[in-house]
Design an enzyme around this catalytic site. Structure first.
Site: not given
Ligand code: NAD
Ligand code: GLY
Length: 378
Positions: A135, A157, A199, A241, A251, A255, A259, A262, A266, A279
């Site tokens: 939890r 998030k 982003e 942010k 949100e 917030r 998006n 997005h 999406h 993404h």
């Molecule tokens: P990812 O986590 O898939 O990383 C991208 C690739 O880079 C992967 O293959 C990873 O293994 C590799 N990698 C990571 N760091 C590395 C490094 N330093 N050197 C070499 N390779 C490396 O993708 P991302 O773009 O980081 O994140 C996308 C995800 O984030 C999506 O699932 C999206 O929905 C989510 N997201 C969440 C929020 C939030 O507010 N929580 C906001 C935006 C995106």
């Molecule tokens: N990436 C959108 C949010 O964090 O709200």
């Protein structure tokens, strides 16, 4: 929702800086700089516990897990690790369970601190595991992609995908701190760097016209991974942010401006199958489509659409949407866009730009959204 004008900050290549997320007793720092990940001093302020647990993936763990584990061993008696498969397609219940399996089989307790070492996929899943294991246990974000440093690691998030929709299962759960070590960006593939730039660009039209100018002027340095340019881009993005999340953590209004791009993005990710487009690529193209929608709603002019499209293209991102259905392509987009969390009673609502540095949420008639999709896809 209105325009945002937080203070502009500056940074040099070698300095370490901190941005605060102000959320009362859930406030935390984002530390930004070089040589942070493997420095035990970075983690001094974290609460004392016996066990740390590093969650990473098969790509990032071989690069950075040993360095992080060595730094953490100054603070924790035991440092465990779990290594997940790499990819958006693994942001699932099954992979989440691998974290729980490892936590339980290695004797973790309520004080165990989870460290998310990787991009947004690892960060979102580790955060959700931390929110739900026993939890709620503490966790720290150590983002290693540009996208994760400027967006996903900040703001709490967390979650996983469902086959019917992206990030549909999750929780708001804040980390204890975020450690943005800019050195990790040197090993990032070019395509991932561009995805992060998507982003970063987002913060200009939604909140900061000066920052958009700066990104345009400094795009070559950002693409060349100049550390001072990356430092400023990460800091400014986190400041914006933090400003947004500090006012609307869950949100209920403001917030949603984060998006921008997005709702279209999406749909692209889900329509092509998670992982086909990154993404950040889907968001980049989605911003072009949302800019066209803003123009059709009479909120921005053609010059704004052209300017944003050029910047996104120059950042190495796609500006034409993929065909998701060779029959009724726009219809397929509409079905997927209706699954967006911002939809209400089946009506698509998207973030659009209402003049520079001001974003608003609007619904638009299906016919108008169809026109945008037809104009923007190939
Ligand atoms: P990812 O986590 O898939 O990383 C991208 C690739 O880079 C992967 O293959 C990873 O293994 C590799 N990698 C990571 N760091 C590395 C490094 N330093 N050197 C070499 N390779 C490396 O993708 P991302 O773009 O980081 O994140 C996308 C995800 O984030 C999506 O699932 C999206 O929905 C989510 N997201 C969440 C929020 C939030 O507010 N929580 C906001 C935006 C995106
Ligand atoms: N990436 C959108 C949010 O964090 O709200």
């Amino acid at each position: 929702m209105s325009g945002v004008s937080p203070k502009l900050g500056g940074m040099t290549a070698n300095s370490t800086t901190s941005v605060s997320i102000a959320l009362g007793d859930r406030s935390y720092p984002i530390t930004i700089g070089s040589h942070l990940l493997g420095d035990s001093q970075t983690y001094c302020a974290l609460p004392k516990a016996n066990t740390a647990f590093i969650v990473s993936n098969t790509t990032v763990a071989p690069l950075y897990a040993q360095r992080l584990a060595a730094a953490l061993s100054s603070h924790y008696k035991v440092v465990h690790q779990v290594t997940l498969p790499d990819g958006e397609e693994f942001k699932t219940w099954e992979t989440l369970n691998l974290i729980f399996d490892a936590l339980l089989s290695q004797g973790s307790d309520r004080k165990t601190v989870l460290f998310a070492l990787g991009g947004g996929v690892v960060g979102d899943m580790t955060g959700f595991a931390a929110a739900s294991f026993m939890r709620g246990v503490p966790f720290v974000q150590v983002p290693t992609t540009l996208l994760a440093q400027v967006d996903s690691s900040v703001g709490g998030k967390t979650g996983i995908n469902h086959p019917l929709g992206k990030n549909m299962v999750g929780a708001f759960y804040q980390p204890l701190m975020v450690v943005c070590d800019l050195d990790t960006l040197q090993t990032l593939p070019d395509r991932e760097l561009s995805a992060g730039l998507g982003e970063i660009i987002k913060y200009g039209p939604i909140a900061d016209a000066q920052f958009l100018d700066w990104i345009e002027q400094n795009l070559p340095q950002l693409l060349a991974r100049d550390v001072a340019a990356l430092a400023h881009a990460v800091k400014r993005s986190c400041e914006i942010k933090a400003w947004v999340v500090g006012q609307d953590e869950r949100e209920s209004g403001l917030r949603a401006i984060l998006n921008f791009g997005h709702t279209f993005g999406h749909a692209i990710e889900a329509g092509l199958g998670y992982g086909a487009w990154l993404h950040g690529e889907a968001v980049g193209c989605g911003m072009v489509m949302a800019a066209h929608l803003s123009q059709r709603l009479g909120l921005v002019d053609d010059a704004f659409v052209a300017r944003l499209t050029t910047l996104i293209r120059n950042a190495g991102l796609p500006v034409k949407g993929p065909i998701l259905d060779t029959g009724d392509n726009a219809g397929r987009y509409l079905v997927l866009m209706r699954l967006d969390k911002k939809s209400e009673a089946g009506e698509i609502r998207s973030v659009v730009i209402d003049g520079m540095a001001k974003a608003v949420m609007r619904s638009a008639p299906d016919a108008m959204v169809r026109e945008v999709i037809d104009a923007c896809c190939r």
